[in-house]
Design a protein around this motif. Structure first.
Motif, short mmCIF file in Angstrom:
data_model
loop_
_atom_site.label_atom_id
_atom_site.label_comp_id
_atom_site.label_asym_id
_atom_site.label_seq_id
_atom_site.Cartn_x
_atom_site.Cartn_y
_atom_site.Cartn_z
N LEU A 245 12.06 -35.55 51.33
CA LEU A 245 12.21 -34.25 51.98
C LEU A 245 12.42 -33.16 50.94
CD1 LEU A 245 12.49 -32.59 54.58
CD2 LEU A 245 14.93 -33.16 54.59
N LEU A 246 13.22 -33.46 49.90
CA LEU A 246 13.44 -32.49 48.84
C LEU A 246 12.13 -32.20 48.10
CD1 LEU A 246 15.33 -30.78 47.09
CD2 LEU A 246 15.79 -32.81 45.72
N GLY A 247 11.33 -33.23 47.86
CA GLY A 247 10.04 -33.01 47.20
C GLY A 247 9.13 -32.13 48.02
N LEU A 248 9.13 -32.31 49.35
CA LEU A 248 8.31 -31.47 50.22
C LEU A 248 8.79 -30.02 50.18
CD1 LEU A 248 6.05 -31.28 52.29
CD2 LEU A 248 7.71 -31.89 54.07
N VAL A 249 10.10 -29.82 50.21
CA VAL A 249 10.65 -28.46 50.14
C VAL A 249 10.29 -27.82 48.81
CG1 VAL A 249 12.77 -27.12 50.09
CG2 VAL A 249 12.51 -28.95 51.76
N LEU A 250 10.42 -28.58 47.71
CA LEU A 250 10.07 -28.03 46.41
C LEU A 250 8.59 -27.68 46.33
CD1 LEU A 250 12.11 -30.36 44.01
CD2 LEU A 250 12.61 -28.01 44.66
N GLY A 251 7.75 -28.46 46.99
CA GLY A 251 6.32 -28.15 47.01
C GLY A 251 6.04 -26.84 47.71
N VAL A 252 6.68 -26.61 48.87
CA VAL A 252 6.49 -25.36 49.59
C VAL A 252 7.02 -24.19 48.77
CG1 VAL A 252 7.12 -24.10 51.68
CG2 VAL A 252 6.56 -26.54 51.81
N VAL A 253 8.18 -24.37 48.13
CA VAL A 253 8.74 -23.30 47.29
C VAL A 253 7.83 -23.02 46.09
CG1 VAL A 253 10.67 -22.69 45.80
CG2 VAL A 253 11.11 -23.75 48.00
N VAL B 201 -3.17 -28.03 48.23
CA VAL B 201 -2.69 -29.37 48.56
C VAL B 201 -2.04 -30.01 47.34
CG1 VAL B 201 -3.37 -31.67 49.33
CG2 VAL B 201 -4.41 -29.64 50.37
N LYS B 202 -2.67 -29.88 46.17
CA LYS B 202 -2.11 -30.46 44.95
C LYS B 202 -0.83 -29.74 44.56
CE LYS B 202 -6.40 -32.22 42.96
NZ LYS B 202 -7.32 -32.17 41.79
N ARG B 203 -0.75 -28.44 44.83
CA ARG B 203 0.47 -27.71 44.48
C ARG B 203 1.66 -28.22 45.28
NH1 ARG B 203 2.19 -23.50 41.64
NH2 ARG B 203 0.15 -23.37 40.67
N ILE B 204 1.42 -28.69 46.49
CA ILE B 204 2.50 -29.30 47.28
C ILE B 204 2.64 -30.78 46.94
CG2 ILE B 204 3.25 -29.88 49.63
CD1 ILE B 204 1.95 -27.36 50.62
N LEU B 205 1.51 -31.44 46.64
CA LEU B 205 1.53 -32.87 46.43
C LEU B 205 2.27 -33.25 45.16
CD1 LEU B 205 0.54 -35.61 47.43
CD2 LEU B 205 -1.54 -35.27 46.09
N TYR B 206 2.14 -32.45 44.09
CA TYR B 206 2.79 -32.81 42.82
C TYR B 206 4.31 -32.86 42.94
CZ TYR B 206 -1.40 -32.85 39.89
OH TYR B 206 -2.60 -33.18 39.31
N PRO B 207 4.97 -31.81 43.46
CA PRO B 207 6.43 -31.93 43.65
C PRO B 207 6.80 -33.02 44.65
CG PRO B 207 5.75 -29.63 43.72
CD PRO B 207 4.50 -30.45 43.78
N LEU B 208 5.96 -33.25 45.67
CA LEU B 208 6.25 -34.32 46.62
C LEU B 208 6.21 -35.67 45.94
CD1 LEU B 208 6.81 -35.22 49.49
CD2 LEU B 208 4.35 -35.18 49.93
N MET B 209 5.27 -35.86 45.02
CA MET B 209 5.20 -37.11 44.26
C MET B 209 6.44 -37.27 43.39
SD MET B 209 1.17 -37.12 43.20
CE MET B 209 1.38 -38.50 42.08
N GLY B 210 6.97 -36.14 42.90
CA GLY B 210 8.22 -36.22 42.15
C GLY B 210 9.36 -36.69 43.02
N GLY B 211 9.40 -36.23 44.27
CA GLY B 211 10.42 -36.71 45.19
C GLY B 211 10.27 -38.19 45.49
N LEU B 212 9.03 -38.64 45.67
CA LEU B 212 8.79 -40.06 45.89
C LEU B 212 9.21 -40.88 44.68
CD1 LEU B 212 5.33 -39.94 47.69
CD2 LEU B 212 7.52 -40.59 48.68
#
Length: 301
Positions: free
Chosen positions: A257-265, A166-177
């Motif tokens: 959306l970009l942050g979420l994609v980066l988190g999945v990648v 969850v944190k591995r996805i959350l950190y890039p998502l926070m960057g997008g936010l």
């Protein structure tokens, strides 16, 4: 000095070093050179090198920003098998190619000469305060993560991300936010200011521009038969006002959306990196066992 490392089975030990001028000059005399505008004395010698000091990991954001402004720039240096192959004056380079001296005049490298060398590169991720967060070695489709130096901000971030997916996805998502923070602030703050500010009405004089009429040729109109489709009436529930506002402003939802994609990648790349490192460790173990067996057979003979 922070030293990110990766032991590659073909290319040897790869290092990405980040530090201040005084730290690099101790190991690499002659670099960095004085930049334009630096003070130089009458003998032509360089001005004294300013030593920097990183803010502690538990320092508040205010102290970290103050240290970033006070300190000299954090530079980067790439080493392959202990030899310096690249020097960069700032941390925010984003991507570092492992250049080949036999084909490129502006680079140095101990990597063997072949066309695939242009595909070898390092992907460096840093925050706004020049703290390195991750380093990846990319060669074609292969992605392997560097090991962060112990006690660094990157090591703490990697440990937190490895603790849960969850944190591995959350950190890039926070960057997008964070990238969308300015747009979100404008959308929220401007309506509030509009309600607080007085409603001034200013009567400005009207001004009409002269109209110029030019002759426009009339083109022939061609009417083609168009089939009429039946009309369907579908009751679609109306969207809430805040959602319509967000959809109308793509500068808000696109970074998210970009942050979420980066988190999945990031999750996918981390898993690929761990599999690659495990395969390298298995190959080293097999090679070590083979050397031990060969040495024992030689001693018996």
């Amino acid at each position: 000095m922070e030293i990110w490392t990766l032991d590659h089975p073909q290319h040897g030990r790869l290092e990405l070093r980040q530090g201040f001028d005084a730290e690099f000059l101790a190991d690499d005399p002659g670099w960095p050179q004085p930049e334009e505008g630096d003070v130089v004395d009458g003998t032509g010698a360089s001005a004294p090198v300013r030593a920097g000091e990183r803010a502690p990991l538990d320092a508040p954001l205010r102290d970290r920003v103050r240290a970033r402004v006070k300190n000299p720039p954090l530079r980067l240096q790439v080493r392959i098998k202990g030899e310096v192959t690249g020097r960069y004056p700032r941390t925010g380079v984003g991507e570092v190619r492992l250049k080949n001296p036999k084909t490129e005049k502006d680079g140095f490298s101990t990597v063997e000469s072949n066309p695939a060398s242009n595909l070898r590169r390092l992907r460096v991720q840093a925050n706004a305060l020049s703290d390195i967060l991750s380093v990846q070695f990319r060669e074609g489709s292969s992605v392997v993560e560097f090991d962060p130096p112990p006690g660094s901000r990157g090591a703490r971030r990697q440990a937190a991300m490895e603790s849960s997916s969850v944190k591995r996805i959350l950190y890039p998502l926070m960057g997008g936010l964070g990238k969308a923070g300015g747009a979100i602030l404008v959308l929220v703050l401007f309506p509030l200011l509009a309600k607080l500010l007085p409603d001034w009405q200013v009567d400005l004089p009207e001004f009409h521009l002269p109209r110029i009429r030019l002759p426009v040729p009339t083109m022939p109109q061609i009417h083609l038969p168009v089939p009429r489709l039946p009309e369907w009436e579908i009751d679609v529930p109306s969207l809430p006002g805040w959602l319509r506002t967000v959809l109308e402003h793509d500068e808000v939802w696109k970074p998210v959306l970009l942050g979420l994609v980066l988190g999945v990648v990031a999750v996918r790349n981390h898993r690929r990196s761990e599999r690659q490192k495990a395969a390298w460790a298995a190959e080293r173990a097999v090679a070590g066992e083979a050397r031990v067996g060969q040495a024992s057979s030689t001693s018996r003979s």
